[in-house]
Design an enzyme around this catalytic site. Structure first.
Site, PDB file in Angstrom:
ATOM      1  N   HIS A 139       0.812  -1.225   0.000  1.00 21.70           N
ATOM      2  CA  HIS A 139       0.000   0.000   0.000  1.00 21.70           C
ATOM      3  C   HIS A 139       0.847   1.279   0.000  1.00 21.70           C
ATOM      4  CE1 HIS A 139       0.559   0.311   4.332  1.00 21.70           C
ATOM      5  NE2 HIS A 139      -0.344  -0.581   4.650  1.00 21.70           N
ATOM      6  N   HIS A 162      -7.610  -2.307  13.766  1.00 21.14           N
ATOM      7  CA  HIS A 162      -7.491  -1.388  12.619  1.00 21.14           C
ATOM      8  C   HIS A 162      -8.093  -2.127  11.424  1.00 21.14           C
ATOM      9  CE1 HIS A 162      -5.811   1.239   9.652  1.00 21.14           C
ATOM     10  NE2 HIS A 162      -4.615   0.686   9.528  1.00 21.14           N
ATOM     11  N   GLU A 199      -7.765  -1.631   8.148  1.00 20.02           N
ATOM     12  CA  GLU A 199      -7.042  -1.747   6.876  1.00 20.02           C
ATOM     13  C   GLU A 199      -6.749  -3.220   6.611  1.00 20.02           C
ATOM     14  OE1 GLU A 199      -3.691   0.927   6.464  1.00 20.02           O
ATOM     15  OE2 GLU A 199      -3.795   0.764   4.287  1.00 20.02           O
ATOM     16  N   ASP A 209      -4.508  -5.151   5.543  1.00 25.72           N
ATOM     17  CA  ASP A 209      -3.341  -5.944   5.964  1.00 25.72           C
ATOM     18  C   ASP A 209      -3.492  -6.463   7.394  1.00 25.72           C
ATOM     19  OD1 ASP A 209      -3.125  -3.193   6.510  1.00 25.72           O
ATOM     20  OD2 ASP A 209      -0.957  -3.265   6.709  1.00 25.72           O
ATOM     21  N   HIS A 213      -2.695   5.344  12.304  1.00 30.22           N
ATOM     22  CA  HIS A 213      -2.713   6.409  11.331  1.00 30.22           C
ATOM     23  C   HIS A 213      -4.062   6.564  10.618  1.00 30.22           C
ATOM     24  CE1 HIS A 213      -2.094   3.847   7.525  1.00 30.22           C
ATOM     25  NE2 HIS A 213      -2.234   2.992   8.507  1.00 30.22           N
ATOM     26  N   ASP A 263      -0.266  -0.655  13.908  1.00 26.55           N
ATOM     27  CA  ASP A 263       0.751  -0.025  13.055  1.00 26.55           C
ATOM     28  C   ASP A 263       1.804   0.760  13.845  1.00 26.55           C
ATOM     29  OD1 ASP A 263       0.063  -0.789  10.403  1.00 26.55           O
ATOM     30  OD2 ASP A 263      -1.612   0.613  10.429  1.00 26.55           O
ATOM     31  N   TYR A 295       9.471   3.783   8.736  1.00 26.77           N
ATOM     32  CA  TYR A 295       8.022   3.561   8.829  1.00 26.77           C
ATOM     33  C   TYR A 295       7.343   4.798   9.408  1.00 26.77           C
ATOM     34  CZ  TYR A 295       3.776   0.825   9.800  1.00 26.77           C
ATOM     35  OH  TYR A 295       2.493   0.343   9.827  1.00 26.77           O
ATOM     36  N   HIS A 350       3.267  -4.957  12.484  1.00 22.41           N
ATOM     37  CA  HIS A 350       4.246  -5.334  11.451  1.00 22.41           C
ATOM     38  C   HIS A 350       5.624  -5.432  12.090  1.00 22.41           C
ATOM     39  CE1 HIS A 350       1.461  -4.407   8.146  1.00 22.41           C
ATOM     40  NE2 HIS A 350       1.219  -3.248   8.697  1.00 22.41           N
TER      41      HIS A 350
HETATM   42 FE1  FEO Z   1      -2.627   0.820   8.384  1.00 21.06          FE
HETATM   43 FE2  FEO Z   1      -0.590  -1.889   8.516  1.00 21.06          FE
HETATM   44  O1  FEO Z   1      -2.050  -0.905   7.983  1.00 21.06           O
END
Ligand code: FEO
Length: 391
Positions: free
Chosen positions: A21, A75, A77, A79, A141, A160, A186, A219
């Site tokens: 992304h 979250h 998103e 992933d 975020h 994140d 990051y 992550h």
């Molecule tokens: Fe905001 Fe790792 O996705």
């Protein structure tokens, strides 16, 4: 992979994923999901949808799915929530805990009425001998982010925040410099625009005296020395920089490159201790470039003029910069041209619009620099360096 007495990592590592992304993930990435097992069993986050089946097969090797008491989605998103649809097909009644905003994200993505339980900061679920407390992380975020704190094992699940795009067979950030480098990249590419909110959230975490033995991000590697990453975030969210000036350039026939070298000589002459990096925009990905901007006190941007403007590499650089809202950076522009020479002024205006403090004077050169222009380029470097020093 066992993390603490009650927490097991059940995510997916993808060392060969090099783009996610909008982020260039040269060291791969991982989608971290965690299983808490005790009197109650809890799953924290899932993984990228491409790995749903692999994730569920692995999860089944740790626990019978019908004994999962709670699913926490920190979250929406994809992933992190990407395997939720497949998981809920198998255990549709299991409650899914998330923020109000995440509820809307998940509804928008999955168009399903799961057994949602909306939570706010301070809400918690009782796991018997432990509790899991929720902490909204709005705009860190996305509007829907939250973190979760497990008492007993003293684990902060941060999604994140505090993450890095890298993988390791060791799972833990024991080589701090590597993990910090990736965490900073990051941060630069993800959290820079939200630094004020990050500062306030870090203050909240400090003031609430959470005992944190371990930070488990969404992550990358897990932090067993939480102060290392907490203190780094304290610095980054206040826009600190290194004694570094970066000269970003694109060049067609090396005229702009020659100017960049003479500007560098000027900076060196004025401030020998300052690190100066020459960076060809074509040779680096956008995530690396933004990381360098983040670390620098200031930068110069050079482009030849082509078709009455700057090059496409410069355009991509400027476009990415705009969204990240960097603070406290000085910028200046320069470039060679053949007959019209608009690029330097256009870049200057773009940088102003992106919120940079920009040197009013620019440096342009028709064709390649002669002795007079070489002198001017050195003086331009000296002036830039002095302006950085004077703040
Ligand atoms: Fe905001 Fe790792 O996705």
């Amino acid at each position: 992979m066992k993390i603490t007495e009650h927490v097991t990592w059940v995510g997916i590592q993808q060392p060969n994923t090099h783009f996610l992304h909008g982020f260039h993930t040269r060291r791969g990435t991982s989608y971290n999901s965690y299983l808490i097992q005790g009197e109650k069993n809890v799953l924290i986050d899932t993984v990228h949808p491409n790995y749903s089946q692999q994730f569920i097969d692995n999860l089944k090797s740790h626990i019978s799915l019908d004994t999962l008491d709670y699913i926490i989605i920190q979250h929406g998103e994809l992933d992190h929530s990407g395997a939720l649809g497949e998981l809920m097909r198998l255990i549709p009644e299991t409650p899914v805990y998330c923020t109000e905003e995440c509820f809307h994200t998940l509804k928008g993505l999955y168009h399903k009425q799961f057994n949602f339980k909306k939570v706010h900061t301070g809400d918690s679920i009782d796991l018997g001998t432990m509790t899991l407390e929720f902490l909204e992380m709005k705009m860190l975020h996305w509007p829907d982010n939250m973190a979760s704190y497990l008492s007993g094992d003293h684990v902060l699940f941060s999604n994140d925040v505090f993450g890095q795009h890298m993988t390791s067979e060791h799972f833990f950030a024991e080589n701090e410099s590597d993990a910090l480098h990736e965490a900073e990249k990051y941060y630069a590419n993800t959290f820079t625009p939200f630094s004020r909110m990050m500062a306030s959230k870090l203050k909240h975490i400090r003031e609430n005296d959470y005992i944190i033995d371990c930070i488990c991000p969404g992550h990358g590697l897990i932090w067993r020395q939480p102060e290392v990453i907490l203190q780094a975030y304290d610095r980054w969210c206040h826009h600190t920089s290194e004694d570094l000036i970066v000269i970003f350039y694109d060049t067609l026939w090396n005229g702009t490159l020659q100017m960049a070298r003479h500007i560098r000589d000027g900076i060196h002459a004025d401030s020998p201790e300052t690190s100066v990096m020459m960076v060809d925009l074509k040779a680096h990905d956008a995530s690396e470039l933004m990381h360098l901007v983040f670390k620098s006190k200031g930068f110069l941007l050079g482009s030849p003029t082509i078709n009455n403007g700057y090059t496409s590499h410069v355009a991509a650089f400027l476009n990415t910069l705009k969204g990240l809202r960097f603070k406290k950076k000085l910028a200046a522009t320069f470039g060679c041209y053949g007959w019209s020479g608009e690029a330097t002024l256009q870049m200057k205006e773009e940088l102003k619009l992106s919120g940079f403090k920009v040197m009013e004077s620019t440096l342009s050169c028709i064709w390649h620099p002669n002795d007079d222009k070489i002198y001017q380029a050195q003086q331009f470097g000296i002036a830039f360096s002095k302006k950085i020093t004077s703040g």
